[in-house]
Design a protein around this motif. Sequence first.
Motif, PDB file in Angstrom:
ATOM      1  N   LEU A 124     -18.250  66.666 -55.906  1.00  0.00           N
ATOM      2  CA  LEU A 124     -17.940  65.241 -55.775  1.00  0.00           C
ATOM      3  C   LEU A 124     -18.482  64.512 -56.994  1.00  0.00           C
ATOM      4  O   LEU A 124     -19.697  64.455 -57.215  1.00  0.00           O
ATOM      5  CB  LEU A 124     -18.561  64.664 -54.509  1.00  0.00           C
ATOM      6  N   THR A 125     -17.593  63.981 -57.808  1.00  0.00           N
ATOM      7  CA  THR A 125     -17.965  63.242 -59.014  1.00  0.00           C
ATOM      8  C   THR A 125     -17.413  61.825 -58.911  1.00  0.00           C
ATOM      9  O   THR A 125     -16.195  61.629 -58.866  1.00  0.00           O
ATOM     10  CB  THR A 125     -17.418  63.922 -60.275  1.00  0.00           C
ATOM     11  N   ILE A 126     -18.317  60.861 -58.841  1.00  0.00           N
ATOM     12  CA  ILE A 126     -17.964  59.442 -58.901  1.00  0.00           C
ATOM     13  C   ILE A 126     -18.857  58.842 -59.974  1.00  0.00           C
ATOM     14  O   ILE A 126     -20.029  58.569 -59.745  1.00  0.00           O
ATOM     15  CB  ILE A 126     -18.186  58.736 -57.560  1.00  0.00           C
ATOM     16  N   THR A 127     -18.330  58.673 -61.176  1.00  0.00           N
ATOM     17  CA  THR A 127     -19.154  58.266 -62.315  1.00  0.00           C
ATOM     18  C   THR A 127     -18.521  57.105 -63.077  1.00  0.00           C
ATOM     19  O   THR A 127     -17.296  57.015 -63.186  1.00  0.00           O
ATOM     20  CB  THR A 127     -19.365  59.444 -63.282  1.00  0.00           C
ATOM     21  N   SER A 128     -19.375  56.248 -63.587  1.00  0.00           N
ATOM     22  CA  SER A 128     -18.939  55.117 -64.412  1.00  0.00           C
ATOM     23  C   SER A 128     -17.895  54.271 -63.698  1.00  0.00           C
ATOM     24  O   SER A 128     -16.810  53.986 -64.223  1.00  0.00           O
ATOM     25  CB  SER A 128     -18.401  55.605 -65.765  1.00  0.00           C
ATOM     26  N   THR A 129     -18.229  53.880 -62.466  1.00  0.00           N
ATOM     27  CA  THR A 129     -17.355  53.007 -61.693  1.00  0.00           C
ATOM     28  C   THR A 129     -18.117  51.737 -61.338  1.00  0.00           C
ATOM     29  O   THR A 129     -19.278  51.566 -61.691  1.00  0.00           O
ATOM     30  CB  THR A 129     -16.886  53.690 -60.390  1.00  0.00           C
ATOM     31  N   GLY A 130     -17.470  50.847 -60.592  1.00  0.00           N
ATOM     32  CA  GLY A 130     -18.117  49.644 -60.103  1.00  0.00           C
ATOM     33  C   GLY A 130     -18.634  49.787 -58.689  1.00  0.00           C
ATOM     34  O   GLY A 130     -19.008  48.791 -58.063  1.00  0.00           O
ATOM     35  N   MET A 131     -18.680  51.000 -58.177  1.00  0.00           N
ATOM     36  CA  MET A 131     -19.095  51.219 -56.802  1.00  0.00           C
ATOM     37  C   MET A 131     -20.580  50.921 -56.618  1.00  0.00           C
ATOM     38  O   MET A 131     -21.384  51.097 -57.536  1.00  0.00           O
ATOM     39  CB  MET A 131     -18.757  52.647 -56.365  1.00  0.00           C
ATOM     40  N   SER A 132     -20.931  50.476 -55.416  1.00  0.00           N
ATOM     41  CA  SER A 132     -22.300  50.017 -55.149  1.00  0.00           C
ATOM     42  C   SER A 132     -22.701  50.400 -53.731  1.00  0.00           C
ATOM     43  O   SER A 132     -22.000  51.141 -53.051  1.00  0.00           O
ATOM     44  CB  SER A 132     -22.388  48.500 -55.346  1.00  0.00           C
ATOM     45  N   GLY A 133     -23.849  49.859 -53.309  1.00  0.00           N
ATOM     46  CA  GLY A 133     -24.357  50.194 -51.989  1.00  0.00           C
ATOM     47  C   GLY A 133     -25.270  51.399 -52.049  1.00  0.00           C
ATOM     48  O   GLY A 133     -25.537  51.946 -53.120  1.00  0.00           O
ATOM     49  N   PRO A 134     -25.750  51.872 -50.915  1.00  0.00           N
ATOM     50  CA  PRO A 134     -26.676  53.007 -50.896  1.00  0.00           C
ATOM     51  C   PRO A 134     -25.951  54.336 -51.093  1.00  0.00           C
ATOM     52  O   PRO A 134     -24.747  54.446 -50.838  1.00  0.00           O
ATOM     53  CB  PRO A 134     -27.294  52.926 -49.504  1.00  0.00           C
ATOM     54  N   ILE A 135     -26.702  55.332 -51.555  1.00  0.00           N
ATOM     55  CA  ILE A 135     -26.201  56.700 -51.574  1.00  0.00           C
ATOM     56  C   ILE A 135     -26.453  57.285 -50.187  1.00  0.00           C
ATOM     57  O   ILE A 135     -27.601  57.369 -49.758  1.00  0.00           O
ATOM     58  CB  ILE A 135     -26.888  57.546 -52.654  1.00  0.00           C
ATOM     59  N   PRO A 136     -25.423  57.664 -49.483  1.00  0.00           N
ATOM     60  CA  PRO A 136     -25.610  58.102 -48.087  1.00  0.00           C
ATOM     61  C   PRO A 136     -26.201  59.504 -47.999  1.00  0.00           C
ATOM     62  O   PRO A 136     -26.233  60.249 -48.978  1.00  0.00           O
ATOM     63  CB  PRO A 136     -24.185  58.074 -47.534  1.00  0.00           C
ATOM     64  N   ASN A 137     -26.662  59.845 -46.816  1.00  0.00           N
ATOM     65  CA  ASN A 137     -27.084  61.210 -46.531  1.00  0.00           C
ATOM     66  C   ASN A 137     -25.855  62.042 -46.204  1.00  0.00           C
ATOM     67  O   ASN A 137     -25.313  61.954 -45.104  1.00  0.00           O
ATOM     68  CB  ASN A 137     -28.066  61.226 -45.365  1.00  0.00           C
ATOM     69  N   PHE A 138     -25.408  62.818 -47.168  1.00  0.00           N
ATOM     70  CA  PHE A 138     -24.250  63.670 -46.939  1.00  0.00           C
ATOM     71  C   PHE A 138     -24.623  64.732 -45.911  1.00  0.00           C
ATOM     72  O   PHE A 138     -25.647  65.393 -46.041  1.00  0.00           O
ATOM     73  CB  PHE A 138     -23.798  64.307 -48.253  1.00  0.00           C
ATOM     74  N   PRO A 139     -23.822  64.897 -44.867  1.00  0.00           N
ATOM     75  CA  PRO A 139     -24.202  65.773 -43.749  1.00  0.00           C
ATOM     76  C   PRO A 139     -24.211  67.242 -44.145  1.00  0.00           C
ATOM     77  O   PRO A 139     -23.427  67.676 -44.998  1.00  0.00           O
ATOM     78  CB  PRO A 139     -23.126  65.482 -42.698  1.00  0.00           C
ATOM     79  N   PRO A 140     -25.071  68.036 -43.509  1.00  0.00           N
ATOM     80  CA  PRO A 140     -25.197  69.453 -43.871  1.00  0.00           C
ATOM     81  C   PRO A 140     -23.972  70.290 -43.570  1.00  0.00           C
ATOM     82  O   PRO A 140     -23.871  71.415 -44.070  1.00  0.00           O
ATOM     83  CB  PRO A 140     -26.405  69.917 -43.042  1.00  0.00           C
ATOM     84  N   HIS A 141     -23.031  69.768 -42.768  1.00  0.00           N
ATOM     85  CA  HIS A 141     -21.828  70.563 -42.515  1.00  0.00           C
ATOM     86  C   HIS A 141     -20.908  70.610 -43.742  1.00  0.00           C
ATOM     87  O   HIS A 141     -19.941  71.372 -43.761  1.00  0.00           O
ATOM     88  CB  HIS A 141     -21.067  70.072 -41.276  1.00  0.00           C
ATOM     89  N   LEU A 142     -21.238  69.835 -44.794  1.00  0.00           N
ATOM     90  CA  LEU A 142     -20.554  69.998 -46.079  1.00  0.00           C
ATOM     91  C   LEU A 142     -21.221  71.174 -46.796  1.00  0.00           C
ATOM     92  O   LEU A 142     -21.840  71.035 -47.851  1.00  0.00           O
ATOM     93  CB  LEU A 142     -20.655  68.714 -46.906  1.00  0.00           C
ATOM     94  N   LYS A 143     -21.088  72.338 -46.206  1.00  0.00           N
ATOM     95  CA  LYS A 143     -21.875  73.504 -46.616  1.00  0.00           C
ATOM     96  C   LYS A 143     -21.438  74.101 -47.950  1.00  0.00           C
ATOM     97  O   LYS A 143     -22.125  74.970 -48.483  1.00  0.00           O
ATOM     98  CB  LYS A 143     -21.809  74.575 -45.527  1.00  0.00           C
ATOM     99  N   ASN A 144     -20.308  73.656 -48.480  1.00  0.00           N
ATOM    100  CA  ASN A 144     -19.835  74.180 -49.765  1.00  0.00           C
ATOM    101  C   ASN A 144     -20.168  73.276 -50.943  1.00  0.00           C
ATOM    102  O   ASN A 144     -19.933  73.651 -52.092  1.00  0.00           O
ATOM    103  CB  ASN A 144     -18.324  74.406 -49.715  1.00  0.00           C
ATOM    104  N   LEU A 145     -20.703  72.096 -50.675  1.00  0.00           N
ATOM    105  CA  LEU A 145     -20.954  71.127 -51.737  1.00  0.00           C
ATOM    106  C   LEU A 145     -22.096  71.591 -52.633  1.00  0.00           C
ATOM    107  O   LEU A 145     -23.222  71.768 -52.180  1.00  0.00           O
ATOM    108  CB  LEU A 145     -21.289  69.763 -51.130  1.00  0.00           C
ATOM    109  N   PHE A 146     -21.797  71.817 -53.916  1.00  0.00           N
ATOM    110  CA  PHE A 146     -22.841  72.234 -54.852  1.00  0.00           C
ATOM    111  C   PHE A 146     -23.073  71.229 -55.969  1.00  0.00           C
ATOM    112  O   PHE A 146     -24.141  71.189 -56.568  1.00  0.00           O
ATOM    113  CB  PHE A 146     -22.532  73.614 -55.446  1.00  0.00           C
ATOM    114  N   ASN A 147     -22.088  70.389 -56.254  1.00  0.00           N
ATOM    115  CA  ASN A 147     -22.232  69.397 -57.321  1.00  0.00           C
ATOM    116  C   ASN A 147     -22.070  67.996 -56.741  1.00  0.00           C
ATOM    117  O   ASN A 147     -21.049  67.680 -56.139  1.00  0.00           O
ATOM    118  CB  ASN A 147     -21.183  69.623 -58.412  1.00  0.00           C
ATOM    119  N   LEU A 148     -23.107  67.154 -56.927  1.00  0.00           N
ATOM    120  CA  LEU A 148     -23.071  65.775 -56.448  1.00  0.00           C
ATOM    121  C   LEU A 148     -23.430  64.868 -57.616  1.00  0.00           C
ATOM    122  O   LEU A 148     -24.604  64.657 -57.937  1.00  0.00           O
ATOM    123  CB  LEU A 148     -24.053  65.596 -55.290  1.00  0.00           C
TER     124      LEU A 148
END
Length: 329
Positions: A124-148
């Motif tokens: 998951l790559t979200i870079t150089s945008t205008g997005m804001s707010g908190p960084i959420p706790n991504f749930p552990p069932h996203l068991k394949n996620l290696f790049n954040l």
Amino acid sequence: MRTKLFFLLILLSQVASCLSELCHPQDKTTLLQIKKELNNPTILSSWKPNTDCCKMSWYGVTCFRSNNHVRDLTISHDNNLTSKFPLSIGNLPYLESIYFDNLPNLIGPIPIDSISKLLNLKSLTITSTGMSGPIPNFPPHLKNLFNLDLSSNHFSGTLPRYIYKLPKLEMIYFYNNSLTGTIPSSYGYFNNKNLPSLLLSHNHLSGKLPLSLARLNTTVIELSYNNFEGDASMLFGSNKATREIYLTQNMFTLDFGKVELSKTMTTLDVSHNQIYGKLPMGIENISWLNVSYNRLCGKIPKGGNMNKFGVGSFLHNKCLCGCPLPKCK
């Protein structure tokens, strides 16, 4: 008779076209909805209902050959795209990679409920945008996620405490945001102890580092340009695989002479802190070094790569001496 034959040929051509289309129909419907949620930006003008989204004609879309589902979605470098993050992205069940970069008018928070549906998501790559707010706790069932990678946005609040439960997470890029607070002690307990990259620089993080970070075998750690204080020695270790450490522009205080450098260390920047003591053993083997603006003392060692470093690597310390600084008395 000719009229009937003509319409039959049209019908057969339409059927053949449908049969030859690779794009999974549900994914195609979802992509067109994503386009709508993004306010139909020009960059997605190739996303047309009468074309095949899996034949490389749709910008930023790649598909699996095995099942014709969308695998990767890339949208980048568009100053005119103005919208919130598309909620429908959670309806692409086989999606492995999201890459949204250089979209300054993409705004709003991360839709965690939507992203949590993507059980196959790896990056998951979200870079150089205008997005804001908190960084959420991504749930552990996203068991394949290696790049954040959420770098260079406007995210604020504290670091998400429970992402250590993500079993394959290897790369954490949260630098250049407006994050505050301390590093949670849970960050020393990632399921993957060999965490290659932890990049938190250019935020407003503060406080002392948790002792639990000693458990991490981090290849690259970047904490520069924050307001950290106290000891940082737990980041070092002769048996670690650490290659690069960046601690510049903080308020760390530690006896540098007691630090054990890893044998794989190539880059070390601890400048602009309150670090005292002597230079550690093995520092001559480092390829890039900056210890300036601290309280270090003692003789600069010779040999190794030390002849590569100029005055700027050592200046403004309490009593460091020897080449390239003035001779020791």
